[in-house]
Design a protein around this motif. Structure first.
Motif, PDB file in Angstrom:
ATOM      1  N   THR A   4       0.789  -1.280   0.150  1.00 14.43           N
ATOM      2  CA  THR A   4      -0.656   0.125  -0.415  1.00 14.43           C
ATOM      3  C   THR A   4       0.296   1.100   0.357  1.00 14.43           C
ATOM      4  OG1 THR A   4      -0.135  -0.126   2.708  1.00 14.43           O
ATOM      5  CG2 THR A   4      -2.030  -0.886   1.408  1.00 14.43           C
ATOM      6  N   LEU A   5       0.734   2.463  -0.276  1.00 13.91           N
ATOM      7  CA  LEU A   5       0.639   3.587  -0.624  1.00 13.91           C
ATOM      8  C   LEU A   5      -0.364   4.679   0.598  1.00 13.91           C
ATOM      9  CD1 LEU A   5       1.310   4.263  -4.507  1.00 13.91           C
ATOM     10  CD2 LEU A   5       3.339   2.913  -2.603  1.00 13.91           C
ATOM     11  N   SER A   6       0.717   5.413   1.074  1.00 12.72           N
ATOM     12  CA  SER A   6       0.419   6.079   1.660  1.00 12.72           C
ATOM     13  C   SER A   6      -0.301   7.360   0.593  1.00 12.72           C
ATOM     14  CB  SER A   6       0.959   6.869   2.440  1.00 12.72           C
ATOM     15  OG  SER A   6       2.585   7.507   2.539  1.00 12.72           O
ATOM     16  N   PRO A   7      -0.175   8.922   1.447  1.00 11.44           N
ATOM     17  CA  PRO A   7      -1.575   9.340   0.500  1.00 11.44           C
ATOM     18  C   PRO A   7      -0.246  10.109  -0.214  1.00 11.44           C
ATOM     19  CG  PRO A   7      -2.723   9.139   2.029  1.00 11.44           C
ATOM     20  CD  PRO A   7      -1.850   8.612   2.220  1.00 11.44           C
ATOM     21  N   ALA A   8       0.868  10.560   1.102  1.00 17.00           N
ATOM     22  CA  ALA A   8       2.029  10.991  -0.049  1.00 17.00           C
ATOM     23  C   ALA A   8       2.453  10.289  -1.189  1.00 17.00           C
ATOM     24  CB  ALA A   8       3.110  11.719   1.487  1.00 17.00           C
ATOM     25  N   ALA A   9       3.021   8.884  -0.977  1.00 17.67           N
ATOM     26  CA  ALA A   9       3.812   8.381  -1.618  1.00 17.67           C
ATOM     27  C   ALA A   9       3.407   7.817  -3.170  1.00 17.67           C
ATOM     28  CB  ALA A   9       4.407   7.180  -1.029  1.00 17.67           C
ATOM     29  N   LEU A  10       1.856   7.805  -3.108  1.00 19.58           N
ATOM     30  CA  LEU A  10       0.987   7.632  -4.233  1.00 19.58           C
ATOM     31  C   LEU A  10       1.077   9.008  -4.817  1.00 19.58           C
ATOM     32  CD1 LEU A  10      -1.753   5.906  -6.050  1.00 19.58           C
ATOM     33  CD2 LEU A  10      -2.629   7.554  -4.334  1.00 19.58           C
ATOM     34  N   ASP A  11       1.147  10.454  -4.279  1.00 22.94           N
ATOM     35  CA  ASP A  11       1.309  11.607  -5.259  1.00 22.94           C
ATOM     36  C   ASP A  11       2.348  11.454  -6.057  1.00 22.94           C
ATOM     37  OD1 ASP A  11       0.630  14.223  -5.839  1.00 22.94           O
ATOM     38  OD2 ASP A  11       2.134  15.063  -4.582  1.00 22.94           O
ATOM     39  N   ARG A  12       3.391  11.143  -4.922  1.00 21.91           N
ATOM     40  CA  ARG A  12       5.081  11.247  -6.075  1.00 21.91           C
ATOM     41  C   ARG A  12       4.692   9.854  -6.513  1.00 21.91           C
ATOM     42  NH1 ARG A  12       9.305  14.663  -6.382  1.00 21.91           N
ATOM     43  NH2 ARG A  12      11.022  13.228  -6.120  1.00 21.91           N
ATOM     44  N   VAL A  13       4.578   9.168  -6.908  1.00 19.95           N
ATOM     45  CA  VAL A  13       4.820   7.653  -7.734  1.00 19.95           C
ATOM     46  C   VAL A  13       3.861   8.254  -8.822  1.00 19.95           C
ATOM     47  CG1 VAL A  13       3.907   6.043  -7.995  1.00 19.95           C
ATOM     48  CG2 VAL A  13       4.848   5.794  -6.368  1.00 19.95           C
ATOM     49  N   GLN A  14       2.325   8.824  -8.727  1.00 20.81           N
ATOM     50  CA  GLN A  14       1.841   9.549  -9.928  1.00 20.81           C
ATOM     51  C   GLN A  14       2.421  10.214 -11.012  1.00 20.81           C
ATOM     52  OE1 GLN A  14      -1.814  10.155  -7.593  1.00 20.81           O
ATOM     53  NE2 GLN A  14      -2.573   8.479  -8.658  1.00 20.81           N
ATOM     54  N   ARG A  15       3.422  11.622  -9.620  1.00 24.10           N
ATOM     55  CA  ARG A  15       4.240  12.550 -10.306  1.00 24.10           C
ATOM     56  C   ARG A  15       5.093  11.761 -11.084  1.00 24.10           C
ATOM     57  NH1 ARG A  15       6.529  16.365  -6.985  1.00 24.10           N
ATOM     58  NH2 ARG A  15       5.667  15.308  -4.842  1.00 24.10           N
ATOM     59  N   PHE A  16       5.978  10.539 -11.327  1.00 25.32           N
ATOM     60  CA  PHE A  16       6.995  10.030 -11.862  1.00 25.32           C
ATOM     61  C   PHE A  16       6.445   9.554 -12.960  1.00 25.32           C
ATOM     62  CE2 PHE A  16       9.522  10.147  -7.963  1.00 25.32           C
ATOM     63  CZ  PHE A  16      10.876  10.180  -8.409  1.00 25.32           C
ATOM     64  N   LEU A  17       4.825   8.947 -12.719  1.00 23.57           N
ATOM     65  CA  LEU A  17       4.373   8.330 -13.859  1.00 23.57           C
ATOM     66  C   LEU A  17       4.096   9.070 -14.608  1.00 23.57           C
ATOM     67  CD1 LEU A  17       2.629   5.008 -12.194  1.00 23.57           C
ATOM     68  CD2 LEU A  17       4.459   5.665 -13.284  1.00 23.57           C
ATOM     69  N   THR A  18       3.610  10.298 -14.446  1.00 21.56           N
ATOM     70  CA  THR A  18       3.180  11.480 -15.123  1.00 21.56           C
ATOM     71  C   THR A  18       4.566  12.090 -16.405  1.00 21.56           C
ATOM     72  OG1 THR A  18       1.060  12.305 -14.168  1.00 21.56           O
ATOM     73  CG2 THR A  18       1.902  13.564 -15.554  1.00 21.56           C
ATOM     74  N   ALA A  19       5.003  12.435 -15.609  1.00 23.11           N
ATOM     75  CA  ALA A  19       6.696  12.966 -15.922  1.00 23.11           C
ATOM     76  C   ALA A  19       7.019  11.656 -17.333  1.00 23.11           C
ATOM     77  CB  ALA A  19       7.830  13.077 -15.494  1.00 23.11           C
ATOM     78  N   ASN A  20       6.537  10.122 -17.089  1.00 21.79           N
ATOM     79  CA  ASN A  20       7.022   9.185 -17.512  1.00 21.79           C
ATOM     80  C   ASN A  20       6.857   8.236 -18.228  1.00 21.79           C
ATOM     81  OD1 ASN A  20      10.602   9.338 -16.696  1.00 21.79           O
ATOM     82  ND2 ASN A  20       9.420   9.063 -15.290  1.00 21.79           N
ATOM     83  N   PRO A  21       5.445   8.750 -19.047  1.00 28.28           N
ATOM     84  CA  PRO A  21       4.292   7.923 -19.749  1.00 28.28           C
ATOM     85  C   PRO A  21       4.594   6.312 -20.620  1.00 28.28           C
ATOM     86  CG  PRO A  21       5.289   9.655 -21.530  1.00 28.28           C
ATOM     87  CD  PRO A  21       5.996   9.699 -20.104  1.00 28.28           C
ATOM     88  N   ASP A  22       5.719   6.820 -21.221  1.00 25.12           N
ATOM     89  CA  ASP A  22       6.177   4.916 -20.839  1.00 25.12           C
ATOM     90  C   ASP A  22       6.921   4.117 -19.729  1.00 25.12           C
ATOM     91  OD1 ASP A  22       8.486   6.710 -19.894  1.00 25.12           O
ATOM     92  OD2 ASP A  22      10.306   4.865 -20.974  1.00 25.12           O
ATOM     93  N   ALA A  23       6.211   4.592 -18.474  1.00 26.74           N
ATOM     94  CA  ALA A  23       6.298   4.044 -17.151  1.00 26.74           C
ATOM     95  C   ALA A  23       4.632   2.368 -17.198  1.00 26.74           C
ATOM     96  CB  ALA A  23       7.054   4.315 -16.242  1.00 26.74           C
ATOM     97  N   LEU A  24       4.899   1.319 -16.824  1.00 27.78           N
ATOM     98  CA  LEU A  24       4.102   0.567 -16.686  1.00 27.78           C
ATOM     99  C   LEU A  24       3.395   0.909 -15.201  1.00 27.78           C
ATOM    100  CD1 LEU A  24       4.887  -2.533 -18.380  1.00 27.78           C
ATOM    101  CD2 LEU A  24       2.778  -0.952 -19.235  1.00 27.78           C
ATOM    102  N   GLY A  25       4.768   1.736 -14.535  1.00 33.20           N
ATOM    103  CA  GLY A  25       3.790   1.984 -12.954  1.00 33.20           C
ATOM    104  C   GLY A  25       5.403   2.142 -12.248  1.00 33.20           C
TER     105      GLY A  25
END
Length: 113
Positions: A4-25
């Motif tokens: 599970t991801l805390s809200p802060a971790a979820l936000d951080r990962v979502q920002r990484f994924l937005t900046a790297n659209p080729d990543a699956l997760g």
């Protein structure tokens, strides 16, 4: 048990994924390192590997290799900021101890081996 991801971790990962659209997760696992034995590895997942366990939270997929999964199942990942330092932190129910520098952890299975 899942990851599970805390809200802060979820936000951080979502920002990484937005900046790297080729990543699956996010890829999460462990590798042998440090004084105690196991260190966490967090990276972007660019492919699904054979044997991966996949957890999903709010649209973020977390890929965990089969070797790591028994060592990290049930972990809660947080993201903290202190001054200029930012890092993921881990609450792992499988962790039975950690080295003094905080870079690695052991499990009860490691103590028996």
């Amino acid at each position: 048990m899942t990851i599970t991801l805390s809200p802060a971790a979820l936000d951080r990962v979502q920002r990484f994924l937005t900046a790297n659209p080729d990543a699956l997760g996010m890829r999460f696992g462990v590798e042998r390192t440090g004084c105690s034995g196991w260190g966490y590895v967090v990276d972007l997942a660019h492919e699904e590997r054979e044997g991966d366990e996949i957890a999903e939270q709010d649209g973020v997929r977390i890929y965990i290799d089969a070797h790591s999964f028994p060592l990290v199942a049930g972990t809660r990942i947080d993201f903290t900021r202190q001054g200029l330092n930012e890092q993921f932190t881990f609450e792992n129910p499988k962790s039975a101890g950690a080295c003094g520098c905080g870079e690695s952890f052991t499990t009860d299975a490691d103590r028996v081996a």
